[in-house]
Scaffold this motif. Structure first.
Motif, PDB file in Angstrom:
ATOM      1  N   ILE A 132      14.665  73.452   2.002  1.00 43.89           N
ATOM      2  CA  ILE A 132      14.151  74.718   1.473  1.00 43.89           C
ATOM      3  C   ILE A 132      15.058  75.796   2.043  1.00 43.89           C
ATOM      4  N   TYR A 133      15.513  76.718   1.220  1.00 47.31           N
ATOM      5  CA  TYR A 133      16.342  77.797   1.778  1.00 47.31           C
ATOM      6  C   TYR A 133      15.972  79.138   1.176  1.00 47.31           C
ATOM      7  N   CYS A 134      16.274  80.166   1.910  1.00 47.98           N
ATOM      8  CA  CYS A 134      16.044  81.529   1.423  1.00 47.98           C
ATOM      9  C   CYS A 134      17.141  81.837   0.417  1.00 47.98           C
ATOM     10  N   THR A 135      16.737  82.054  -0.836  1.00 43.72           N
ATOM     11  CA  THR A 135      17.716  82.260  -1.908  1.00 43.72           C
ATOM     12  C   THR A 135      18.070  83.722  -2.110  1.00 43.72           C
ATOM     13  N   HIS A 136      17.324  84.608  -1.486  1.00 44.30           N
ATOM     14  CA  HIS A 136      17.558  86.037  -1.702  1.00 44.30           C
ATOM     15  C   HIS A 136      18.038  86.659  -0.407  1.00 44.30           C
ATOM     16  N   PHE A 137      19.233  87.221  -0.431  1.00 46.46           N
ATOM     17  CA  PHE A 137      19.818  87.706   0.807  1.00 46.46           C
ATOM     18  C   PHE A 137      18.868  88.645   1.534  1.00 46.46           C
ATOM     19  N   CYS A 138      18.602  88.366   2.813  1.00 45.02           N
ATOM     20  CA  CYS A 138      17.553  89.098   3.528  1.00 45.02           C
ATOM     21  C   CYS A 138      18.029  89.749   4.815  1.00 45.02           C
ATOM     22  N   HIS A 139      19.122  89.216   5.436  1.00 43.02           N
ATOM     23  CA  HIS A 139      19.244  89.486   6.863  1.00 43.02           C
ATOM     24  C   HIS A 139      20.520  88.817   7.348  1.00 43.02           C
ATOM     25  N   ALA A 140      21.004  89.240   8.500  1.00 43.77           N
ATOM     26  CA  ALA A 140      22.242  88.662   9.041  1.00 43.77           C
ATOM     27  C   ALA A 140      22.154  87.134   9.161  1.00 43.77           C
ATOM     28  N   LEU A 141      20.973  86.623   9.444  1.00 45.08           N
ATOM     29  CA  LEU A 141      20.834  85.166   9.581  1.00 45.08           C
ATOM     30  C   LEU A 141      20.197  84.529   8.338  1.00 45.08           C
ATOM     31  N   HIS A 142      20.424  85.161   7.219  1.00 49.45           N
ATOM     32  CA  HIS A 142      19.901  84.664   5.941  1.00 49.45           C
ATOM     33  C   HIS A 142      20.270  83.209   5.686  1.00 49.45           C
ATOM     34  N   SER A 172      35.659  91.027 -15.351  1.00 52.89           N
ATOM     35  CA  SER A 172      35.194  90.389 -14.128  1.00 52.89           C
ATOM     36  C   SER A 172      34.178  89.325 -14.517  1.00 52.89           C
ATOM     37  N   PHE A 173      34.387  88.120 -14.012  1.00 54.45           N
ATOM     38  CA  PHE A 173      33.459  87.012 -14.249  1.00 54.45           C
ATOM     39  C   PHE A 173      32.691  86.783 -12.958  1.00 54.45           C
ATOM     40  N   SER A 174      31.388  86.999 -13.020  1.00 56.62           N
ATOM     41  CA  SER A 174      30.611  87.094 -11.791  1.00 56.62           C
ATOM     42  C   SER A 174      29.432  86.136 -11.768  1.00 56.62           C
ATOM     43  N   SER A 175      29.170  85.607 -10.600  1.00 55.13           N
ATOM     44  CA  SER A 175      27.968  84.790 -10.415  1.00 55.13           C
ATOM     45  C   SER A 175      26.756  85.716 -10.399  1.00 55.13           C
ATOM     46  N   SER A 176      25.577  85.136 -10.491  1.00 55.96           N
ATOM     47  CA  SER A 176      24.358  85.956 -10.498  1.00 55.96           C
ATOM     48  C   SER A 176      23.338  85.455  -9.504  1.00 55.96           C
ATOM     49  N   GLY A 177      23.747  84.545  -8.607  1.00 58.17           N
ATOM     50  CA  GLY A 177      22.779  84.002  -7.661  1.00 58.17           C
ATOM     51  C   GLY A 177      21.640  83.296  -8.367  1.00 58.17           C
ATOM     52  N   HIS A 178      20.436  83.459  -7.836  1.00 52.97           N
ATOM     53  CA  HIS A 178      19.300  82.683  -8.324  1.00 52.97           C
ATOM     54  C   HIS A 178      18.722  83.189  -9.634  1.00 52.97           C
ATOM     55  N   GLU A 180      20.994  88.205  -7.915  1.00 52.45           N
ATOM     56  CA  GLU A 180      21.721  88.393  -6.695  1.00 52.45           C
ATOM     57  C   GLU A 180      23.154  87.963  -6.915  1.00 52.45           C
ATOM     58  N   PRO A 181      24.070  88.906  -7.131  1.00 52.40           N
ATOM     59  CA  PRO A 181      25.460  88.518  -7.364  1.00 52.40           C
ATOM     60  C   PRO A 181      26.118  88.032  -6.067  1.00 52.40           C
ATOM     61  N   HIS A 182      27.043  87.127  -6.171  1.00 53.31           N
ATOM     62  CA  HIS A 182      27.809  86.679  -5.010  1.00 53.31           C
ATOM     63  C   HIS A 182      29.287  86.895  -5.307  1.00 53.31           C
ATOM     64  N   ASP A 183      29.977  85.837  -5.682  1.00 50.23           N
ATOM     65  CA  ASP A 183      31.426  85.907  -5.840  1.00 50.23           C
ATOM     66  C   ASP A 183      31.786  86.168  -7.303  1.00 50.23           C
ATOM     67  N   ALA A 184      33.014  86.615  -7.515  1.00 50.93           N
ATOM     68  CA  ALA A 184      33.505  86.858  -8.873  1.00 50.93           C
ATOM     69  C   ALA A 184      35.023  86.810  -8.858  1.00 50.93           C
ATOM     70  N   ILE A 185      35.601  86.823 -10.036  1.00 54.25           N
ATOM     71  CA  ILE A 185      37.049  86.987 -10.156  1.00 54.25           C
ATOM     72  C   ILE A 185      37.311  88.131 -11.127  1.00 54.25           C
ATOM     73  N   ILE A 186      38.422  88.818 -10.917  1.00 50.34           N
ATOM     74  CA  ILE A 186      38.805  89.934 -11.793  1.00 50.34           C
ATOM     75  C   ILE A 186      40.087  89.527 -12.506  1.00 50.34           C
ATOM     76  N   VAL A 187      40.015  89.457 -13.834  1.00 48.41           N
ATOM     77  CA  VAL A 187      41.095  88.883 -14.638  1.00 48.41           C
ATOM     78  C   VAL A 187      41.646  89.943 -15.606  1.00 48.41           C
ATOM     79  N   ARG A 188      42.948  90.070 -15.651  1.00 51.49           N
ATOM     80  CA  ARG A 188      43.603  91.016 -16.559  1.00 51.49           C
ATOM     81  C   ARG A 188      43.173  90.740 -17.993  1.00 51.49           C
ATOM     82  N   ALA A 189      42.879  91.795 -18.758  1.00 52.60           N
ATOM     83  CA  ALA A 189      42.312  91.622 -20.093  1.00 52.60           C
ATOM     84  C   ALA A 189      43.242  90.838 -21.011  1.00 52.60           C
TER      85      ALA A 189
END
Lengths: 655, 655
Positions: free
Chosen positions: A634-644, B87-93, B520-529
């Motif tokens: 089980i993990y925290c999926t929503h960023f919450c804190h430095a120790l998320h 920009s192609f971006s993740s969206s987290g959960h 919750e976005p995390h990583d992405a890449i930025i690509v020339r059009a």
């Protein structure tokens, strides 16, 4: 065929090149030509002279008009600055409601309603599933929806920041959003209707003057069906009809329905609480296109709310099938005597598509794509008709200015001007209501149309800042466009849609910027930021299943049913390991004990298709079958804190 | 406790007031203090001197620095103009991938992957359900997912616009997006892993020089579990481990896995195709926080792809449980001899959280929140270690500059500079790689850190335009921030998150604007059009179940199974009425015969929970039970044409 060629030819003659785009050619080949080709040229033929005038008259205005220039930065919302307005917008068949900042166009929130959102856990938690509705096996009844309209609750003629409502045209539900949390709290199924399209809350009680706020929500339904719709009369359109529905704003129970002629799109309500209006097309009750076009005019239909409710109280009702909702007869035939009529059918040109009321409450404006006009209906004259003082409902029409091709929806600036989307012209037209009335009275010297501006392309809804309240401030107008064509980088077969923000403070409209909108937005409202009051941290007591202290964390078993009571506080869940047995029905109840604003936690179980968030002080739960043995993090999926990343627990399913 | 107070105190001393916001106070009370309070102060204590230097050194830079001023309109994308980058971006959960325009920040598309999207029909059509995976009863196996990374396929060291890949950390799947249509076309379940976090495609073949494009995708998994994970060893952490996985880029089949020590976050690959790297935390394989912190350093772990594949070919493999995927042993213990080692564990400070390669291919930069440093590992020296020419893997570290508190992820400008997110400092630090190397060699006169800029607040991932290719152009940097605090209008308990776009063309970084990002976005890449090639109209032949002519429209029955073959062409569906019997299993197959770009139709059935779109020339289908008798209108849910509202059909279910 020659008609169609003529139409395209005209459009090409008037074509303007804006930048590198042959804008008119695009419009000529997709919208106007197809409309003509489909045999619906009659309305257009009638308005062709106007169309030409319009196009010619416009040519000089378009292009490099210095008075339309927006200074760079004039409407910027720079980093760290807040928007001045919220926009609450429908999302069409995406099923959600969106909150934008205006003028930035930033999306501040998606509010899941009829869709599933694994981020929030909407459609996953037991609490959200109870709101959405489930089948006997616990699965969601619906995972689709089609929101077209969003409107807010009123007090004293303006928004009170209590509720928003939105419709589902696909599965015929009315949803409410509580504005303190910006979350959906109730969804009501509307019985006996299909194509539930327009909604509008009332603004005060029709009788009790002390109730100066919203207590009812009116719902218009577009598609006529057999009644009851249980397999009977499926091939006999003469027996089909649709219903206008009233839902209680607080209890969200359906109060009553009115049987009507024709099909309804939008709904509007008077500021005095006495009238609800809806634009009606196919008042012939036709089932084929030819039948739907047999009479000269359709209607803007008014409901006398006080009389409808008196009729219901008096028991002049019937019910449909298994539905217990009382229904009264609002058809034209049954309401011929104005003094007792529940409804008033004000004739307007064929197939009206929108109805909106002016902020001073005096006029309803109704128009539709087949006539180049807007019909202005005086509220007072509708009242006079119901009082038996006006002979012909058509006499309630006090103006019908020619404004351009394909007029659909109208917004107001609170200064006497109306702004109407011209679907076929791909323009917004600004026109003055009093001037239109003077012209209608015979004054040939006045010109109601004040300005036009091109939009890109084919606008549907348009709306102004605070324009649906008595506080209409004439600052911004938003045009929701159906096609963006090449306005944005391509992303494969489906282009994004556009919202174009327009400055309406001056004589001439000025295009501020293009925003993108994930398909398919329809209507929205723009609300002053200071009006909206939200709550950033919930009260734990509002959640009946809250696990109120860490020491309440526990696992309870009743046969194969296991309930796990958990708490979270950054960076820990209250149990490091949760053990159950293969085949158990597991309910996880999680209360977030963090109190700091935005210290939200996510709760995801690996490979168990579970995810939801708990905002500070909130409680949510999920129920699922432990159908796989093993250890599942089980993990925290929503960023919450430095120790998320360290915020984990283990779900162990013993074989 | 005194440690914690001390920390907060320090932060308050150095607090700067930016506008009306006490920014440092916010950081002090949530990030730094909690980290210290949770007993992880050791890393911080070590870097405290640096922190103070950093904070003091910064004070003069912050605030009204004219060289940072962005001219109004300098980065505007005015109406009708196109963005320069995607920009192609993740969206987290939320489970989707998002496409933004850069620099406008406009959302051009949501690409549903692990979520359901009723607009598109993703998770509703048979075709999308086949990609997502179903249970024996036809229901979706998963409706949740957690995308953290998006990376594109390479040819000759830069993007070739063929594929994107994204991970699902929640249910451990790798998804591919075909970039011509920007739609997900395959989802692969990764066996034997949990917390599948980092991904990266290779850039060329490790052996065959003629294969100068992506053929493999590498996947790092974070959580160690029992192997096989079927209920055994659930309480014996010494038996748990995680695996590094290779998936074939074309077939999307899992090729092989490597058993490793520790937990993996990110993945990076070398430009020569020979190495894949991942940052490793908990190389102790500990199950508790104390165990995870017992050794001095963790590792940046390198895989020698050629050797791994040779070992597999040689059959030096094992399998896990019912999985048929060949696994090799990449643990430290089993790879002590550099000349035969499959893996190289390069020691870096504890708990690294990111690894990124410089555009010239020379350096991997690895850092994590517990040390204020970035470790620079020379690609060439890793090769030397594998060749037996470097004694100690630690000798591959050629620089370890102190750059600030909580360094996580690094982007590059292609001009020798690195830009690292400082999670705890809420800053982006720009530092020069060669200067850091000179300093590491002993040159005390050089200062690697070139600039710092505040971001708002707590950045996670950061990335530059084309920065993960050899065409890195040093134009834009995007900081993905975990908290927006009060940067945007409030929308209830959960604030929106922020993406901040930064101009990195000059010596000093300049903040261009704040965009919002639905959590919750995390990583992405930025690509020339100009790199991205999309197709706006599909080929009907690409859809095997296409209904290729109107005259093919028909209803076929086989027992209780009914298949309806339909076509659409604006403004009509090919059948006005579709009759079935109560209890039938109905499959609707719809081909859109419109050929004009963007002439998309929607197909919604009232009260039947069905909606999907068909873009021009496309075919989609749905299967459902006709479980309600009556007449149900079918309508086009996606605006298509002037007669869109008239585009209807009827679904009649006979009792």
């Amino acid at each position: 065929m020659s008609e169609q060629n003529q139409e395209v030819g005209d459009n090409e003659i008037h074509s303007e090149v804006l930048g590198n785009e042959s804008r008119r050619k695009f419009l000529g080949t997709t919208a106007v030509a197809t409309l003509a080709g489909a045999g619906l040229a009659m309305g257009l033929s009638a308005c062709k002279k106007e169309a030409q005038t319009t196009a010619v008259g416009k040519a000089s205005e378009a292009g490099g008009d210095a008075s339309r220039a927006v200074t760079h930065g004039e409407f910027d919302v720079p980093p760290g600055k807040l928007d001045a307005y919220y926009s609450f917008s429908s999302s069409g068949h995406n099923g959600e409601v969106r909150i934008y900042g205006v003028p930035s166009g930033r999306i501040l929130k998606r509010v899941p309603i009829f869709n599933i959102d694994p981020m929030v856990g909407w459609g996953i938690t037991n609490e959200s599933k109870a709101i959405m509705g489930t089948n006997p096996d616990g699965s969601l009844k619906y995972i689709t929806g089609d929101t077209h309209h969003v409107h807010g609750s009123y007090t004293d003629g303006t928004y009170d920041s209590k509720y928003l409502w939105t419709n589902d045209k696909l599965n015929n539900r009315l949803a409410r959003i509580r504005m303190d949390r910006m979350e959906c709290d109730v969804i009501t199924q509307i019985p006996n209707v299909q194509g539930f399209h327009g909604i509008f809350p009332d603004k005060r009680d029709p009788v009790d003057a002390s109730i100066n706020h919203t207590t009812r929500v009116f719902c218009g339904a577009e598609f006529a069906t057999p009644q009851p719709n249980d397999g009977r009369d499926a091939t006999d359109p003469t027996k089909w009809f649709s219903l206008f529905t009233c839902v209680d704003a607080e209890s969200m129970q359906v109060r009553w329905q009115v049987k009507v002629d024709g099909n309804m799109d939008l709904v509007a309500t008077s500021y005095d609480g006495k009238l609800a209006a809806t634009n009606q097309y196919n008042t012939e009750n036709g089932a084929t296109l030819a039948d739907m076009m047999s009479v000269e005019r359709d209607a803007c239909l008014f409901f006398n709310i006080e009389r409808v409710e008196a009729a219901i109280k008096a028991g002049k009702t019937f019910t449909i099938g298994t539905s217990k909702v009382p229904v009264v007869d609002g058809t034209k035939e049954a309401n011929k005597d104005p003094k007792t009529a529940l409804t008033c059918y004000v004739p307007v040109p064929k197939n009206p598509h929108g109805v909106n009321i002016s902020p001073d409450g005096k006029y309803f404006v109704c128009s539709g794509k087949l006539s180049p006009t807007a019909s202005v209906v005086a509220t007072e004259l509708v009242h006079q008709w119901f009082a038996g003082e006006l002979k012909d409902p058509r006499d309630a029409v006090v103006a019908e200015p020619e404004i351009g091709l394909g007029p659909l929806h109208t917004g107001f600036d609170g200064k006497g001007n109306a702004f109407t989307t011209l679907f076929l012209d791909s323009q917004i037209v600004k026109w003055n209501v009093e001037k239109a009335i003077a012209q209608f009275k015979g004054d040939k010297s006045v010109q109601p149309v004040q300005d036009r501006i091109d939009v890109h392309y084919q606008p549907g809804h348009g709306y102004t800042s605070m324009g649906e309240t008595k506080e209409a401030d004439g600052k911004f107008y938003n045009s929701g466009n159906k096609f963006s064509k090449d306005r944005f980088l391509p992303v494969g077969p489906l282009h994004v849609e556009t919202e174009q923000l327009i400055d309406i403070t001056g004589d001439k409209m000025r295009l501020i910027h293009d925003h993108t909108a994930y398909p398919e937005p329809h209507d929205a409202i723009i609300v002053r930021a200071d009006v909206v009051k939200t709550k950033q941290v919930s009260d734990m007591n509002d959640f009946p299943n809250a696990v109120k202290s860490f020491s309440d964390s526990r696992i309870e078993r009743s046969g194969k049913k296991v309930t796990v009571y958990l708490t979270s506080q950054a960076p820990n869940f209250s149990m490091q390991e949760i053990k159950v047995k293969l085949g158990d029905e597991v309910t996880m109840v999680l209360t977030n004990h963090d109190k700091v604003e935005d210290l939200t936690h996510g709760f995801g179980i690996e490979n168990y298709n579970v995810n939801f968030i708990v905002n500070p002080q909130e409680t949510h739960s999920v129920t699922f079958k432990a159908d796989k043995a093993g250890l599942f993090w089980i993990y925290c999926t929503h960023f919450c804190h430095a120790l998320h990343l360290e915020m984990r627990s283990r779900f162990v399913v013993e074989a």
